[in-house]
Write a protein that holds these residues in place. Structure first.
Motif, PDB file in Angstrom:
ATOM      1  N   LYS A 149       0.957  -1.045  -0.187  1.00 23.66           N
ATOM      2  CA  LYS A 149      -0.057  -0.051   0.134  1.00 23.66           C
ATOM      3  C   LYS A 149       0.828   1.034   0.039  1.00 23.66           C
ATOM      4  O   LYS A 149       1.982   1.233   0.210  1.00 23.66           O
ATOM      5  CB  LYS A 149      -0.888  -0.023   1.253  1.00 23.66           C
ATOM      6  CG  LYS A 149      -1.861  -1.170   1.578  1.00 23.66           C
ATOM      7  CD  LYS A 149      -2.884  -1.250   0.585  1.00 23.66           C
ATOM      8  CE  LYS A 149      -3.865  -2.463   1.085  1.00 23.66           C
ATOM      9  NZ  LYS A 149      -4.981  -2.678   0.295  1.00 23.66           N
ATOM     10  N   ILE A 150       0.045   2.199  -0.162  1.00 31.73           N
ATOM     11  CA  ILE A 150       0.856   3.600   0.043  1.00 31.73           C
ATOM     12  C   ILE A 150       0.097   4.295   1.398  1.00 31.73           C
ATOM     13  O   ILE A 150      -1.189   4.303   1.269  1.00 31.73           O
ATOM     14  CB  ILE A 150       0.841   4.595  -0.929  1.00 31.73           C
ATOM     15  CG1 ILE A 150       1.765   4.091  -2.253  1.00 31.73           C
ATOM     16  CG2 ILE A 150       0.901   5.885  -0.624  1.00 31.73           C
ATOM     17  CD1 ILE A 150       1.556   5.099  -3.466  1.00 31.73           C
ATOM     18  N   VAL A 151       0.672   4.430   2.488  1.00 34.07           N
ATOM     19  CA  VAL A 151      -0.010   4.789   3.829  1.00 34.07           C
ATOM     20  C   VAL A 151       0.226   6.122   4.262  1.00 34.07           C
ATOM     21  O   VAL A 151       1.626   6.277   4.366  1.00 34.07           O
ATOM     22  CB  VAL A 151       0.395   3.733   4.740  1.00 34.07           C
ATOM     23  CG1 VAL A 151      -0.359   3.856   6.076  1.00 34.07           C
ATOM     24  CG2 VAL A 151       0.174   2.049   4.480  1.00 34.07           C
ATOM     25  N   ILE A 152      -0.572   6.844   4.461  1.00 29.87           N
ATOM     26  CA  ILE A 152      -0.751   8.360   4.812  1.00 29.87           C
ATOM     27  C   ILE A 152      -0.848   8.224   6.286  1.00 29.87           C
ATOM     28  O   ILE A 152      -2.212   8.086   6.808  1.00 29.87           O
ATOM     29  CB  ILE A 152      -1.516   9.207   4.164  1.00 29.87           C
ATOM     30  CG1 ILE A 152      -1.246   9.010   2.650  1.00 29.87           C
ATOM     31  CG2 ILE A 152      -1.434  10.489   4.641  1.00 29.87           C
ATOM     32  CD1 ILE A 152      -2.314   9.823   1.798  1.00 29.87           C
ATOM     33  N   THR A 153       0.046   8.717   7.179  1.00 28.35           N
ATOM     34  CA  THR A 153      -0.147   8.642   8.512  1.00 28.35           C
ATOM     35  C   THR A 153       0.284  10.117   9.124  1.00 28.35           C
ATOM     36  O   THR A 153       1.260  10.530   8.816  1.00 28.35           O
ATOM     37  CB  THR A 153       1.091   7.735   9.384  1.00 28.35           C
ATOM     38  OG1 THR A 153       0.570   6.405   8.687  1.00 28.35           O
ATOM     39  CG2 THR A 153       0.704   7.256  10.918  1.00 28.35           C
ATOM     40  N   LEU A 154      -0.664  10.381   9.991  1.00 24.57           N
ATOM     41  CA  LEU A 154      -0.367  11.649  10.701  1.00 24.57           C
ATOM     42  C   LEU A 154       0.478  11.476  11.899  1.00 24.57           C
ATOM     43  O   LEU A 154       0.352  10.638  12.859  1.00 24.57           O
ATOM     44  CB  LEU A 154      -1.564  12.285  11.222  1.00 24.57           C
ATOM     45  CG  LEU A 154      -1.557  13.562  12.144  1.00 24.57           C
ATOM     46  CD1 LEU A 154      -0.876  14.811  11.376  1.00 24.57           C
ATOM     47  CD2 LEU A 154      -2.780  13.954  12.855  1.00 24.57           C
ATOM     48  N   VAL A 155       1.627  12.079  12.042  1.00 21.42           N
ATOM     49  CA  VAL A 155       2.682  11.764  12.972  1.00 21.42           C
ATOM     50  C   VAL A 155       2.969  12.978  13.926  1.00 21.42           C
ATOM     51  O   VAL A 155       3.583  12.939  15.172  1.00 21.42           O
ATOM     52  CB  VAL A 155       3.948  11.436  12.511  1.00 21.42           C
ATOM     53  CG1 VAL A 155       3.944  10.081  11.755  1.00 21.42           C
ATOM     54  CG2 VAL A 155       4.567  12.386  11.616  1.00 21.42           C
ATOM     55  N   SER A 171       4.358   6.444   3.461  1.00 22.00           N
ATOM     56  CA  SER A 171       4.983   5.147   3.564  1.00 22.00           C
ATOM     57  C   SER A 171       4.575   4.269   2.328  1.00 22.00           C
ATOM     58  O   SER A 171       3.293   3.940   2.131  1.00 22.00           O
ATOM     59  CB  SER A 171       4.925   4.192   4.750  1.00 22.00           C
ATOM     60  OG  SER A 171       5.147   5.140   6.041  1.00 22.00           O
ATOM     61  N   SER A 172       5.621   3.595   1.684  1.00 18.68           N
ATOM     62  CA  SER A 172       5.351   2.842   0.410  1.00 18.68           C
ATOM     63  C   SER A 172       5.551   1.322   1.043  1.00 18.68           C
ATOM     64  O   SER A 172       6.742   1.109   1.097  1.00 18.68           O
ATOM     65  CB  SER A 172       6.198   3.000  -0.686  1.00 18.68           C
ATOM     66  OG  SER A 172       5.786   2.324  -1.949  1.00 18.68           O
ATOM     67  N   THR A 173       4.689   0.501   1.428  1.00 22.27           N
ATOM     68  CA  THR A 173       4.877  -0.609   2.052  1.00 22.27           C
ATOM     69  C   THR A 173       5.223  -1.871   0.983  1.00 22.27           C
ATOM     70  O   THR A 173       4.825  -1.706  -0.063  1.00 22.27           O
ATOM     71  CB  THR A 173       3.728  -1.148   2.848  1.00 22.27           C
ATOM     72  OG1 THR A 173       2.661  -1.309   2.244  1.00 22.27           O
ATOM     73  CG2 THR A 173       3.654   0.018   4.041  1.00 22.27           C
ATOM     74  N   LEU A 174       5.859  -2.939   1.504  1.00 21.24           N
ATOM     75  CA  LEU A 174       6.216  -3.862   0.641  1.00 21.24           C
ATOM     76  C   LEU A 174       5.183  -5.289   0.598  1.00 21.24           C
ATOM     77  O   LEU A 174       4.396  -5.362   1.459  1.00 21.24           O
ATOM     78  CB  LEU A 174       7.364  -4.683   0.997  1.00 21.24           C
ATOM     79  CG  LEU A 174       8.683  -3.573   1.323  1.00 21.24           C
ATOM     80  CD1 LEU A 174       9.825  -4.428   1.995  1.00 21.24           C
ATOM     81  CD2 LEU A 174       8.925  -2.685   0.280  1.00 21.24           C
ATOM     82  N   GLY A 175       5.049  -5.583  -0.847  1.00 18.54           N
ATOM     83  CA  GLY A 175       4.172  -6.797  -0.968  1.00 18.54           C
ATOM     84  C   GLY A 175       4.642  -8.203  -0.626  1.00 18.54           C
ATOM     85  O   GLY A 175       5.923  -8.302  -1.529  1.00 18.54           O
ATOM     86  N   ALA A 232       8.135  -0.523  -4.532  1.00 18.28           N
ATOM     87  CA  ALA A 232       7.868   0.414  -3.337  1.00 18.28           C
ATOM     88  C   ALA A 232       8.526   1.697  -3.696  1.00 18.28           C
ATOM     89  O   ALA A 232       7.837   2.678  -3.616  1.00 18.28           O
ATOM     90  CB  ALA A 232       8.130  -0.124  -2.104  1.00 18.28           C
ATOM     91  N   LEU A 233       9.661   1.600  -4.135  1.00 14.62           N
ATOM     92  CA  LEU A 233      10.407   2.869  -4.571  1.00 14.62           C
ATOM     93  C   LEU A 233       9.974   3.546  -5.710  1.00 14.62           C
ATOM     94  O   LEU A 233       9.877   4.884  -5.717  1.00 14.62           O
ATOM     95  CB  LEU A 233      11.832   2.525  -4.764  1.00 14.62           C
ATOM     96  CG  LEU A 233      12.857   1.943  -3.737  1.00 14.62           C
ATOM     97  CD1 LEU A 233      14.055   1.522  -4.278  1.00 14.62           C
ATOM     98  CD2 LEU A 233      12.908   2.652  -2.706  1.00 14.62           C
ATOM     99  N   GLY A 234       9.458   2.816  -6.729  1.00 18.03           N
ATOM    100  CA  GLY A 234       8.604   3.578  -8.001  1.00 18.03           C
ATOM    101  C   GLY A 234       7.556   4.333  -7.526  1.00 18.03           C
ATOM    102  O   GLY A 234       7.265   5.372  -7.711  1.00 18.03           O
TER     103      GLY A 234
END
Length: 211
Positions: A51-57, A94-98, A108-110
């Motif tokens: 996924k591409i995960v958007i997290t408020l930090v 974050s670009s997480t890994l499958g 993920a880098l792409g």
């Protein structure tokens, strides 16, 4: 307003990533999500894979707009209302890994590159200039809230020490990521107190002298 702001960015980003994904990438618009990346190592981590995960930090008050007047003049009198709180939001993308992909890290880098390209090309966001957001057609959201959404997004660079502390506090293994600072999100409570117009002035000093 925080949720609306992040939803607007998610909607626009998800469309861009889907339209510009590399050949062979099976990412969909539903794979760009608002979620807590700290749950990546939990039992529900499968929901955050690939996924591409958007997290408020973090949230930060904009100090330059802190001392606005709380007096508003209206035709009915003077209205006392506390000024809005203006926030800067720090989001981790974050670009997480499958796990089922042999070249998961490359994908993920792409995807992360697409995220950076998107925010490089478009830095200011409103509901009007964001044609792919679902917010504009949501009748449950007041029009005033839609009009107040005016976001400026900039890449925020962390030091290696800050990166180590951030991912340590999130309790997970580091994945490809970028952090962005969003200015400004306005939050206010709609209650206020109205003082009527002054129509007559009584001079108590003169009344005392007469007596």
């Amino acid at each position: 307003m925080i949720g609306l702001a992040l939803k607007l960015l998610r909607d626009e980003l998800s469309n861009y990533v889907f339209q510009n994904k590399r050949p062979g990438d099976a990412i969909t618009q539903d794979d760009v999500i608002l979620h807590n990346i700290a749950l990546m190592e939990s039992d529900s981590q499968a929901d955050l894979n690939n996924k591409i995960v958007i997290t408020l930090v973090n949230t930060e008050e904009e100090s330059t707009l802190k001392n606005n007047s709380n007096v508003l003049r209206t035709p009915k009198g003077i209205q006392y209302v506390e000024p809005p709180v203006f926030l800067n939001l720090y989001i981790l993308i974050s670009s997480t890994l499958g796990q089922d992909l042999q070249d998961a890290y490359e994908f993920a880098l792409g995807r992360l590159s697409l995220v950076i390209q998107f925010f490089q090309a478009k830095k200011s966001f409103t509901v009007k200039n964001s044609p792919f957001t679902t917010i504009s057609n949501d009748s449950n959201i007041p029009q005033e809230s839609k009009d107040e959404l005016k976001l400026n997004v900039e890449l925020y660079t962390l030091t290696f020490e800050q990166i180590n502390h951030l991912w340590g506090s999130l309790g997970g293994k580091q994945v490809p990521f970028a952090m962005y600072k969003i200015r400004l999100v306005s939050i206010k409570e709609n209650s206020s107190e109205i003082a009527p117009l002054i129509e007559e002035i009584v001079n108590n000093e003169n009344l005392t002298n007469i007596n």
